[in-house]
Design an enzyme around this catalytic site. Structure first.
Site, PDB file in Angstrom:
ATOM      1  N   LYS A 118      -6.462  63.940  31.027  1.00 50.24           N
ATOM      2  CA  LYS A 118      -7.948  63.724  30.340  1.00 50.24           C
ATOM      3  C   LYS A 118      -8.038  62.284  29.700  1.00 50.24           C
ATOM      4  O   LYS A 118      -8.770  61.987  28.849  1.00 50.24           O
ATOM      5  CB  LYS A 118      -8.331  64.656  29.249  1.00 50.24           C
ATOM      6  CG  LYS A 118      -8.633  66.127  30.052  1.00 50.24           C
ATOM      7  CD  LYS A 118      -9.017  67.060  28.614  1.00 50.24           C
ATOM      8  CE  LYS A 118      -9.670  68.115  29.242  1.00 50.24           C
ATOM      9  NZ  LYS A 118     -10.425  69.084  27.711  1.00 50.24           N
ATOM     10  N   SER A 119      -6.841  61.305  30.038  1.00 51.07           N
ATOM     11  CA  SER A 119      -6.675  60.266  29.103  1.00 51.07           C
ATOM     12  C   SER A 119      -7.874  59.329  29.446  1.00 51.07           C
ATOM     13  O   SER A 119      -8.247  59.057  30.559  1.00 51.07           O
ATOM     14  CB  SER A 119      -5.481  59.591  29.584  1.00 51.07           C
ATOM     15  OG  SER A 119      -5.555  58.062  29.310  1.00 51.07           O
ATOM     16  N   ASN A 120      -8.240  58.635  28.203  1.00 56.13           N
ATOM     17  CA  ASN A 120      -9.560  57.881  28.345  1.00 56.13           C
ATOM     18  C   ASN A 120      -8.874  56.406  28.847  1.00 56.13           C
ATOM     19  O   ASN A 120      -9.570  55.698  29.584  1.00 56.13           O
ATOM     20  CB  ASN A 120     -10.330  57.702  27.420  1.00 56.13           C
ATOM     21  CG  ASN A 120     -10.868  59.042  26.721  1.00 56.13           C
ATOM     22  OD1 ASN A 120     -11.560  59.704  27.689  1.00 56.13           O
ATOM     23  ND2 ASN A 120     -10.665  59.589  25.593  1.00 56.13           N
TER      24      ASN A 120
END
Ligand SMILES: Cc1ncc(COP(=O)(O)O)c(C=O)c1O
Length: 338
Positions: free
Chosen positions: A83-85
């Site tokens: 889910k890394s931005n």
């Protein structure tokens, strides 16, 4: 004099201008009213920065990717969770620069059968090559071996560390402090407390230096941890502050490297929302129409609400909450669907 020279040096560092600036500062009067008073609350909307759905990572990557571009880098490798931005924004900005992007990602804390995080789907949509690893511990070695493979095939490769949290990337947040200082001067406001989420340390390091150059952005800077223990984050932040100091021409010890990190709102761990975080997300959505994220800004807002309810911030004080983006973590799409 030293400060003026540091600001001049900062202005000389090449950086991309992909983000839309200045991002707005908005007042949250309905939230204040629902809380029954307490400090005046302002919010810096870095979720509106633009590229790759915005957030604080844009500011770091504008420095890191411009530097990479000038050195002829063809492929950027970085890492994070599914889910890394940071991974998503890197993929989007690399696409715009015509650079290859390789992402090494470990599973998110929570999964849903048949669905995948929207961030992961977007990484692929932006054309990134995604490599999955079983856990955080495998990321660094996997990035290095992929970099080696690319180098052997004759490509110029750059490994961007987790969160882009190195001194060069953190300069983006020093520059953001200059942007906020100008906005506050125009509004004749001075900030008592600046709250934001602090994890890989670059944001807090940049703001900590920014606060020393532009004191009006906050008498106190409070980084809120979404994962690690306060001492561990503070020590990483201190190291990045030192690196920024070297880049901006400060002597050893001239910049204050001490920062405050509150790790009282982590709950069960990274990516696992607490009841306080869920309450904060709902409250902000209903009172101000603002969406926070469940990994970072939700926990940071839970901390701010906790401080206000505990009477730790006075009625005549002003708080600036830095919205660092990340809302796409709320969403999932059918696996392989986009
Ligand atoms: C939305 C969001 N907020 C805050 C942070 C924390 O910033 P930093 O990693 O620079 O400490 C991150 C990244 O980790 C993020 O994605």
């Amino acid at each position: 004099m030293r400060l003026e020279r540091a600001i001049e040096r900062l202005e000389m560092v090449p950086c991309l201008r992909f983000g839309h600036r200045p991002t707005p500062i908005e007042e949250l009067p309905r939230l204040r009213a629902v809380l029954g008073g307490g400090p005046r609350i302002l919010m810096k909307r870095d979720d509106y920065l633009g590229p790759g759905f915005g957030g604080n990572k844009v500011r770091k990557l504008e420095y890191l990717l411009e530097d990479a571009k000038l050195r002829g880098v063809e492929v950027v490798i970085t890492c994070g969770g599914e889910k890394s931005n940071h991974a998503r924004v890197t993929a989007a900005m690399c696409a715009r620069l015509g650079m290859g992007c390789v992402l090494v990602l470990n599973p998110a804390a929570r999964g849903h059968a048949g669905l995948e995080p929207a961030n992961l789907a977007l990484d692929r949509l932006y054309g990134a090559e995604v490599h999955r690893v079983a856990g955080r511990a495998e990321r660094a070695a996997t990035m290095e071996s992929l970099a080696e493979e690319y180098r052997r095939s004759g490509r110029v490769v750059e490994v961007v560390p987790l969160g882009g949290s190195v001194a060069l990337g953190a300069l983006g947040l020093v520059a953001a402090a200059a942007e906020v200082a100008e906005q506050l001067r125009a509004k004749s406001v001075e900030i008592d407390y600046l709250f934001h989420c602090s994890s890989s340390g670059g944001t807090q390091a940049g703001l900590a230096v920014g606060r020393q150059l532009f004191p009006e952005i906050g008498r106190q800077l409070i980084g809120v941890s979404p994962d690690d223990e306060a001492g561990a984050i503070a020590s990483v932040v201190g190291g990045i502050v030192r690196g920024i100091g070297e880049r901006l021409g400060f002597g050893v010890g001239e910049l204050d490297e001490r920062v405050t990190v509150d790790d009282g709102y982590v709950g069960e761990g990274y990516g696992i929302p607490t009841p306080e975080c869920e309450e904060a997300i709902g409250l902000l959505a209903r009172t101000e129409g603002i969406v926070l994220d469940p990994v970072y800004t939700g926990k940071a807002m839970a901390a701010l609400l906790g401080w206000i309810r505990a009477g730790r911030l006075a009625e005549d004080e002003t708080v600036l909450f830095w919205h660092t983006g990340g809302q796409l973590a709320l969403f999932y799409v059918p696996e392989g669907g986009v």
